[in-house]
Design a protein around this motif. Structure first.
Motif, PDB file in Angstrom:
ATOM      1  N   ARG A 132       0.839  -1.200   0.000  1.00  0.00           N
ATOM      2  CA  ARG A 132       0.000   0.000   0.000  1.00  0.00           C
ATOM      3  C   ARG A 132       0.874   1.250   0.000  1.00  0.00           C
ATOM      4  NH1 ARG A 132      -3.588  -3.634   1.267  1.00  0.00           N
ATOM      5  NH2 ARG A 132      -5.789  -3.071   1.275  1.00  0.00           N
ATOM      6  N   ALA A 137      -2.604   1.883  -2.556  1.00  0.00           N
ATOM      7  CA  ALA A 137      -3.928   1.701  -1.959  1.00  0.00           C
ATOM      8  C   ALA A 137      -5.022   2.227  -2.876  1.00  0.00           C
ATOM      9  CB  ALA A 137      -3.976   2.419  -0.617  1.00  0.00           C
ATOM     10  N   ALA A 205      -3.498  -0.699   6.302  1.00  0.00           N
ATOM     11  CA  ALA A 205      -3.628   0.345   7.315  1.00  0.00           C
ATOM     12  C   ALA A 205      -4.986   1.002   7.293  1.00  0.00           C
ATOM     13  CB  ALA A 205      -2.560   1.395   7.078  1.00  0.00           C
ATOM     14  N   LYS A 206      -5.516   1.171   8.457  1.00  0.00           N
ATOM     15  CA  LYS A 206      -6.799   1.860   8.562  1.00  0.00           C
ATOM     16  C   LYS A 206      -6.507   3.308   8.914  1.00  0.00           C
ATOM     17  CE  LYS A 206      -9.826  -1.856   9.983  1.00  0.00           C
ATOM     18  NZ  LYS A 206     -10.581  -2.412  11.099  1.00  0.00           N
ATOM     19  N   PRO A 207      -7.361   4.221   8.479  1.00  0.00           N
ATOM     20  CA  PRO A 207      -7.140   5.607   8.879  1.00  0.00           C
ATOM     21  C   PRO A 207      -7.114   5.715  10.398  1.00  0.00           C
ATOM     22  CG  PRO A 207      -8.851   5.451   7.223  1.00  0.00           C
ATOM     23  CD  PRO A 207      -8.524   4.051   7.628  1.00  0.00           C
ATOM     24  N   ALA A 208      -6.316   6.616  10.851  1.00  0.00           N
ATOM     25  CA  ALA A 208      -6.218   6.792  12.301  1.00  0.00           C
ATOM     26  C   ALA A 208      -7.565   7.224  12.870  1.00  0.00           C
ATOM     27  CB  ALA A 208      -5.185   7.866  12.603  1.00  0.00           C
ATOM     28  N   ALA A 209      -7.694   7.027  14.166  1.00  0.00           N
ATOM     29  CA  ALA A 209      -8.950   7.374  14.812  1.00  0.00           C
ATOM     30  C   ALA A 209      -9.303   8.831  14.519  1.00  0.00           C
ATOM     31  CB  ALA A 209      -8.807   7.187  16.308  1.00  0.00           C
ATOM     32  N   LYS A 210     -10.559   9.047  14.185  1.00  0.00           N
ATOM     33  CA  LYS A 210     -10.965  10.397  13.798  1.00  0.00           C
ATOM     34  C   LYS A 210     -10.883  11.348  14.985  1.00  0.00           C
ATOM     35  CE  LYS A 210     -14.058   9.019  10.156  1.00  0.00           C
ATOM     36  NZ  LYS A 210     -15.442   8.879   9.735  1.00  0.00           N
ATOM     37  N   PRO A 211     -10.203  12.448  14.803  1.00  0.00           N
ATOM     38  CA  PRO A 211     -10.163  13.402  15.918  1.00  0.00           C
ATOM     39  C   PRO A 211     -11.507  14.117  16.035  1.00  0.00           C
ATOM     40  CG  PRO A 211      -9.042  14.310  13.996  1.00  0.00           C
ATOM     41  CD  PRO A 211      -9.508  12.944  13.626  1.00  0.00           C
ATOM     42  N   ALA A 212     -11.812  14.480  17.260  1.00  0.00           N
ATOM     43  CA  ALA A 212     -13.096  15.172  17.452  1.00  0.00           C
ATOM     44  C   ALA A 212     -12.907  16.646  17.141  1.00  0.00           C
ATOM     45  CB  ALA A 212     -13.562  14.971  18.889  1.00  0.00           C
ATOM     46  N   LYS A 215     -13.222  19.777  10.343  1.00  0.00           N
ATOM     47  CA  LYS A 215     -12.327  19.722   9.182  1.00  0.00           C
ATOM     48  C   LYS A 215     -12.970  20.434   8.009  1.00  0.00           C
ATOM     49  CE  LYS A 215      -9.016  17.206  10.913  1.00  0.00           C
ATOM     50  NZ  LYS A 215      -7.737  17.796  11.233  1.00  0.00           N
TER      51      LYS A 215
END
Lengths: 215, 370
Positions: A132, A137, A205-212, A215
């Motif tokens: 990837r 990817a 790889a999964k996207p990192a945890a979504k920040p609160a 955006k």
């Protein structure tokens, strides 16, 4: 005078006798036509088209030959009967060949379908192993859509198979097979390339945890 | 004795006259056009072998009808008394059948051969189109509907190639028509979208030029993000020092319009804050001053025009951050680099370093040629 009348009558009787001798072998004609119809029902035109056309041509020639004899004063159907026997056998063979060819195509569809399913399963596994890296990817995402289209095509081939239109099913499944094999080769090549370079294969790889955050 | 001689004479006369009579009868028997019928059958068969029933259906059907009419006429004439038969019509129908079947053969040969050439060209041009679509749009955010259409078009193209190789040109033509529709329509849609996107090229160029001049004049670092090539360039004093692969928002084409649209904004920004340690979820991050005044004005104008719903809210917290290297556009609008690259960039930039985000540094023509 009496003699002349008698001679005339004798001549007419002779003509009538000679011209009426020799009958159309109708039973054989009917049997051959029935055999041709049976071949048609067995989809000979689809599975053995050249053979089927040949038998139809033979029957056309026989029909013409019958009319030729019927046009004559002295009719002779013996050779036609022999041709009818041969054409009957030919038509029966065509019907048998059509059934055999249909079965062969059916088996080919089944084999190819099983092979495509195996390749697709392998592709799904390879997808997880595929590199990837840069744009890799994204290419895999496009491949996923292609694989979904292949699966839809396999379903269409299955529907054609269920309907008994095996030739159509074969064309569809062959296209699906070539596409699935293409993806398989592409994935294997990509994995091999990375192995060759000695690079570690990145996990899916999964996207990192979504920040609160907004955006 | 005279009686015997008379009997012999009569017998002899009968013996001679009967065969003579039969010969006369045979001679005057109407002759059917057997040779013509055989010829008609041969020509018709030849037409069928040349697939005239497929490629010249009308003429072939007419030829068949004429042949069948000849046969029917022959059959009916044969039912009449032998000396009352007339085979003229049989011959006429046979001639007509030959004429039509010959035309059908010629027509079929030329049609199928023209179609074969045409289909071959169409297959080649569609193959080339598929390559172009893959090259240009594999990483371009197309809708799933368009992606599905492209995939379906590719499969149909493959099916068309298979039936073409079997010589089934009409079937191949049907499949190619469907494939062409799906692929061309998708390509045109995507191209129009791309062209529309590149309408802003002159603006992007101005931003890049200004950024580079500022970098040169200030002898300072500047960052340029080229969305189309997915590159992050670091300039020092107007000269390119570093180049990294960048990952963008999932829906990166076009400017960011509203919060949650997954788009990476386009404009001239500055680094507003630097985060590292536990202050960011993405290893290290450079917060940009998005939305700037221009973005706010644009957003308000869109709300006023009604092109955005009144409930829409402007986005924010756009960063250049780590956790990149996934090879896919996965962020919600930020620019992701690898952690190693973030380490490097983090050291050289400061709060206030200019960050210019543009669609492309290259013109559309160059992008397509490449």
């Amino acid at each position: 005078m009496k003699n002349k009348v008698l001679m005339g009558l004798a001549a007419i009787a002779m003509v009538a006798f000679l011209s009426s001798c020799g009958k159309v072998p109708q039973a054989k004609v009917d049997a051959t036509n029935a055999a041709i119809t049976a071949a048609q029902t067995a989809e000979a035109a689809v599975y053995v088209p050249a053979e089927f056309t040949a038998v139809q041509d033979s029957m056309k020639a026989i029909n013409a030959a019958i009319e030729v004899q019927k046009s004559k004063l002295f009719k002779k159907f013996g050779p036609i009967e022999l041709k009818l026997d041969a054409t009957l056998a030919q038509a029966q063979k065509v019907a048998t060949d059509a059934v055999a060819k249909k079965e062969e195509v059916k088996k080919e569809v089944e084999t190819t379908m099983a092979a495509v399913k195996t390749t697709m399963e392998e592709n799904a596994t390879l997808m997880k192993k595929a590199p990837r890296g840069k744009e890799g990817a994204a290419v895999l995402e496009a491949m996923k859509t292609d694989m979904a289209a292949i699966e839809a095509s396999v379903a269409e081939a299955q529907a054609a198979y269920d309907k008994g239109t095996f030739m159509d099913a074969l064309n569809k499944i062959k296209a699906a097979s070539e596409k699935a094999t293409g993806i398989n080769t592409e994935l294997k090549d990509a994995i091999e390339k990375v192995k060759g370079k000695g690079k570690a294969v990145a996990p899916a790889a999964k996207p990192a945890a979504k920040p609160a955050v907004k955006k | 004795m005279r009686k015997i001689w008379r009997g012999v004479l009569i017998f002899s006369a009968i013996a001679v006259s009967i065969p003579l009579f039969v010969l006369i009868l045979i001679h005057f028997t109407p002759k059917p056009p057997t040779a013509k019928m055989e010829h008609a059958r041969a020509i018709l068969s030849q037409a069928e072998k040349n697939q005239a029933d497929t490629y010249s259906k009308k003429l072939f059907t007419e030829a068949k009808i004429f042949y069948d009419s000849a046969m029917a006429n022959w059959h009916n004439e044969n039912k009449r008394f032998i000396y009352f038969r007339h085979y003229d019509k049989v011959g006429t129908f046979a001639d007509l059948s030959v004429k039509r079947a010959s035309q059908a053969t010629d027509n079929s040969i030329s049609t199928s051969s023209n179609l074969k050439v045409k289909l071959k060209q169409k297959i080649e041009s569609l193959d080339a189109l598929v390559v172009q679509i893959d090259d240009l749009f594999n990483t371009y955010p197309l809708t799933s509907e368009i992606r599905n259409r492209i995939s379906k078009g590719k499969i149909l193209l493959k099916e068309a190639e298979i039936v073409y190789n079997k010589g089934q040109y009409l079937q191949a033509n049907r499949k190619l028509t469907d494939a062409e529709y799906l692929l061309t329509e998708s390509y045109e849609y995507a191209s129009a979208n791309l062209k529309n996107y590149f309408k802003s090229y002159s603006v992007w160029k101005k931003w890049v030029d200004r950024t580079l001049i500022d970098s040169k004049n200030n002898k300072d670092y500047s960052i340029i993000i080229d969305k189309f090539s997915r590159k992050c360039f670091i300039y020092l004093s107007g000269s390119k020092k570093y180049e990294f692969d960048a990952e963008l928002g999932k829906n990166w084409v076009g400017d960011k319009r509203t919060r949650g649209d997954m788009a990476t904004p386009e404009g001239m920004y500055k680094i507003a804050k630097k985060f590292d340690g536990g202050k960011t979820k993405y290893y290290k991050a450079l917060l940009l001053d998005y939305p700037n005044e221009e973005d706010v004005q644009k957003f308000k104008a869109e709300i006023e025009r009604g092109s955005l719903p009144a409930s829409a809210r402007i986005g924010g917290l756009i960063e250049i951050h780590g956790n990149g290297g996934k090879g896919i556009d996965w962020t919600e609008g930020c620019i992701a680099l690898t952690d190693k690259e973030m380490d490097m960039i983090f050291k050289i930039v400061r709060v206030g370093t200019p960050v210019t985000i543009i669609g492309s540094m290259a013109e559309l023509k160059d992008v397509v040629d490449k």
